[in-house]
Design a protein around this motif. Structure first.
Motif, short mmCIF file in Angstrom:
data_model
loop_
_atom_site.label_atom_id
_atom_site.label_comp_id
_atom_site.label_asym_id
_atom_site.label_seq_id
_atom_site.Cartn_x
_atom_site.Cartn_y
_atom_site.Cartn_z
N THR A 1 5.14 -16.93 118.73
CA THR A 1 5.51 -15.52 118.67
C THR A 1 4.35 -14.63 119.11
O THR A 1 4.56 -13.62 119.79
CB THR A 1 5.95 -15.13 117.24
OG1 THR A 1 6.97 -16.04 116.81
CG2 THR A 1 6.50 -13.71 117.19
N TYR B 1 26.29 -10.88 114.00
CA TYR B 1 25.26 -11.02 115.03
C TYR B 1 25.67 -10.36 116.35
O TYR B 1 24.83 -10.16 117.23
CB TYR B 1 24.93 -12.50 115.26
CG TYR B 1 24.23 -13.16 114.09
CD1 TYR B 1 23.30 -12.47 113.33
CD2 TYR B 1 24.51 -14.49 113.75
CE1 TYR B 1 22.66 -13.08 112.27
CE2 TYR B 1 23.88 -15.10 112.68
CZ TYR B 1 22.96 -14.39 111.94
OH TYR B 1 22.32 -14.98 110.87
N VAL C 1 10.37 -12.39 109.33
CA VAL C 1 11.17 -13.60 109.06
C VAL C 1 10.26 -14.81 108.88
O VAL C 1 10.43 -15.61 107.95
CB VAL C 1 12.17 -13.86 110.22
CG1 VAL C 1 12.78 -15.25 110.11
CG2 VAL C 1 13.28 -12.82 110.22
N TYR D 1 12.06 -5.88 117.34
CA TYR D 1 12.40 -7.30 117.15
C TYR D 1 11.17 -8.16 116.87
O TYR D 1 11.24 -9.08 116.04
CB TYR D 1 13.14 -7.85 118.38
CG TYR D 1 14.63 -7.65 118.31
CD1 TYR D 1 15.46 -8.59 117.72
CD2 TYR D 1 15.23 -6.51 118.85
CE1 TYR D 1 16.83 -8.41 117.66
CE2 TYR D 1 16.59 -6.32 118.80
CZ TYR D 1 17.40 -7.27 118.20
OH TYR D 1 18.76 -7.09 118.14
N ILE D 2 10.06 -7.86 117.52
CA ILE D 2 8.84 -8.64 117.27
C ILE D 2 8.39 -8.45 115.82
O ILE D 2 8.02 -9.43 115.13
CB ILE D 2 7.70 -8.21 118.24
CG1 ILE D 2 8.00 -8.73 119.66
CG2 ILE D 2 6.36 -8.74 117.76
CD1 ILE D 2 7.97 -10.23 119.82
N ILE E 1 14.63 -17.99 116.27
CA ILE E 1 13.65 -18.09 115.18
C ILE E 1 14.36 -18.34 113.85
O ILE E 1 13.96 -19.20 113.06
CB ILE E 1 12.78 -16.81 115.10
CG1 ILE E 1 11.85 -16.72 116.32
CG2 ILE E 1 11.98 -16.77 113.80
CD1 ILE E 1 10.74 -17.76 116.35
N TYR F 1 15.15 -13.83 118.62
CA TYR F 1 15.22 -13.55 117.17
C TYR F 1 16.18 -14.54 116.48
O TYR F 1 15.84 -15.11 115.44
CB TYR F 1 15.68 -12.12 116.95
CG TYR F 1 16.11 -11.81 115.53
CD1 TYR F 1 15.16 -11.71 114.51
CD2 TYR F 1 17.45 -11.63 115.22
CE1 TYR F 1 15.55 -11.44 113.21
CE2 TYR F 1 17.84 -11.35 113.93
CZ TYR F 1 16.90 -11.26 112.93
OH TYR F 1 17.29 -11.00 111.64
N THR G 1 10.31 -7.69 113.31
CA THR G 1 11.30 -8.40 112.49
C THR G 1 11.07 -9.90 112.49
O THR G 1 11.18 -10.56 111.45
CB THR G 1 12.73 -8.10 113.01
OG1 THR G 1 12.93 -6.69 113.09
CG2 THR G 1 13.78 -8.69 112.08
N VAL G 2 10.71 -10.44 113.65
CA VAL G 2 10.45 -11.88 113.76
C VAL G 2 9.26 -12.27 112.89
O VAL G 2 9.31 -13.29 112.16
CB VAL G 2 10.19 -12.28 115.22
CG1 VAL G 2 9.53 -13.66 115.31
CG2 VAL G 2 11.49 -12.30 116.01
N ILE H 1 15.35 -10.77 123.91
CA ILE H 1 14.66 -10.70 122.62
C ILE H 1 15.61 -10.92 121.44
O ILE H 1 15.24 -11.57 120.46
CB ILE H 1 13.84 -9.39 122.48
CG1 ILE H 1 12.84 -9.46 121.32
CG2 ILE H 1 14.72 -8.19 122.35
CD1 ILE H 1 11.66 -10.32 121.60
N PRO H 2 16.89 -10.44 121.48
CA PRO H 2 17.81 -10.79 120.39
C PRO H 2 18.08 -12.29 120.30
O PRO H 2 18.18 -12.84 119.19
CB PRO H 2 19.10 -10.03 120.75
CG PRO H 2 18.64 -8.89 121.57
CD PRO H 2 17.50 -9.43 122.37
N HIS I 1 23.83 -7.31 117.83
CA HIS I 1 22.65 -7.42 118.71
C HIS I 1 23.00 -7.13 120.17
O HIS I 1 22.10 -6.98 121.00
CB HIS I 1 22.04 -8.82 118.58
CG HIS I 1 21.47 -9.11 117.23
ND1 HIS I 1 20.32 -8.52 116.76
CD2 HIS I 1 21.92 -9.92 116.23
CE1 HIS I 1 20.07 -8.96 115.55
NE2 HIS I 1 21.02 -9.80 115.20
#
Length: 313
Positions: free
Chosen positions: A119, A32, A92, A85-86, A18, A15, A88-89, A11-12, A35
């Motif tokens: 997503t 980064y 973004v 993370y979802i 994306i 991210y 956050t995505v 998942i990182p 992560h």
């Protein structure tokens, strides 16, 4: 077991992917590396009672893994990681799409719509995986196995869908400069500064100059027009131009430019001498680069499709 913990890197990486396709100036940075923390934490947790013991103890740990506190901790952590993370995505994507609308009028917005769909699909996939793990620790572990098979099959279709889209649209993304600010942020900064009558007059003059420039020079015919291009031509700073269009006029730059494109298209459609010109030729002539974005903008502006509008004249 160590190979299994690589799930904490999935998942990182998604991210970062994306971010890389949303922003044209993306570069890998030392920050980064943060992560990697969940992956490192999990392996540290497994160190005392799995990595640092003999083979028999490792086998016992695996056989009784459902009762092991480490294993339960790993499952809770990975689900928390996915949820964070979802969210956050999606944030973004929301911000980058807004920045695109406020500063660009070229490439189709469909790229962001597809990223959003992608997503959503992955979110559903992770939700089903969460359900699978709930059944794993229940009295119905066999249901978990059937869901796992379903996830494998679904993943295959998702990868094929992604590759098909990527191969057919290699230049779909990388549209926005991450250094750009949202208009809401600019407005907030403006409120902190006192607005003088002279400042207001400057805005009115800039608005007149902008409208004159759009009518006389017709920059909207450039399919890859950006707010920076207009700023260079009109000598209005990008910040002021963004506030002028997105805030004072109440339009995104994307919609502002498309208004002129649609007006130009309507004039062509009304012209009897150009009745043989196809809709496809018209949309390219007025600055659009895709039929879907042209039809969407035309219907938003007139309430009709281009074909119906021509027939109704």
């Amino acid at each position: 077991m160590f190979r299994t913990t690589f799930a904490f890197l999935q998942i990182p990486v998604f991210y970062l992917y994306i971010i890389s396709v949303c922003y044209s100036d993306f570069k890998l940075k030392p920050k980064y590396l943060l992560h990697l923390l969940p992956f490192l934490i999990v392996n540290l947790v497994l160190l005392p009672r799995f990595y640092a013991v003999d083979a028999a103890s490792k086998m016992s740990f695996i056989q009784n893994r459902q009762n092991m506190i480490e294993f339960q901790f790993i499952h809770i952590l990975i689900h928390l990681q996915v949820i964070i993370y979802i969210i956050t995505v999606f944030r973004v994507l929301r911000k980058s799409k807004k920045l695109y609308l406020e500063n660009y009028a070229g490439k189709s917005i469909n790229s962001y719509n597809w990223l959003f769909q992608f997503t959503i699909v992955l979110t559903i996939l992770y939700t089903v995986a969460l359900l699978k793990n709930i059944f794993k620790f229940s009295d119905y572990p066999y249901i978990s196995e059937w869901i796992k098979i379903g996830l494998w099959v679904s993943s295959l279709f998702i990868f094929c869908w992604y590759l098909f889209k990527a191969l057919n649209n290699p230049g779909l993304f990388r549209n926005v400069d991450s250094k750009l600010k949202l208009v809401s942020e600019l407005v907030s900064e403006e409120k902190n500064n006192e607005q003088s009558p002279e400042h207001e007059r400057e805005y009115n003059e800039e608005l007149l100059n902008l409208k004159k420039y759009m009518v006389e020079r017709k920059p909207y015919l450039n399919s890859s027009l950006t707010i920076q291009d207009v700023s260079n031509e009109t000598e209005i700073p990008v910040r002021d131009l963004s506030l002028l269009i997105n805030h004072q006029l109440g339009q995104h730059f994307y919609d502002f430019v498309n208004t002129y494109r649609i007006e130009s298209a309507m004039n062509i459609l009304k012209d009897n001498t150009k009745s043989k010109v196809t809709i496809l030729e018209i949309l390219y002539e007025v600055g659009f680069n895709s039929k879907s974005s042209f039809n969407t903008a035309f219907k938003k502006h007139t309430g009709n499709t281009p074909t119906f509008y021509r027939k109704s004249l």
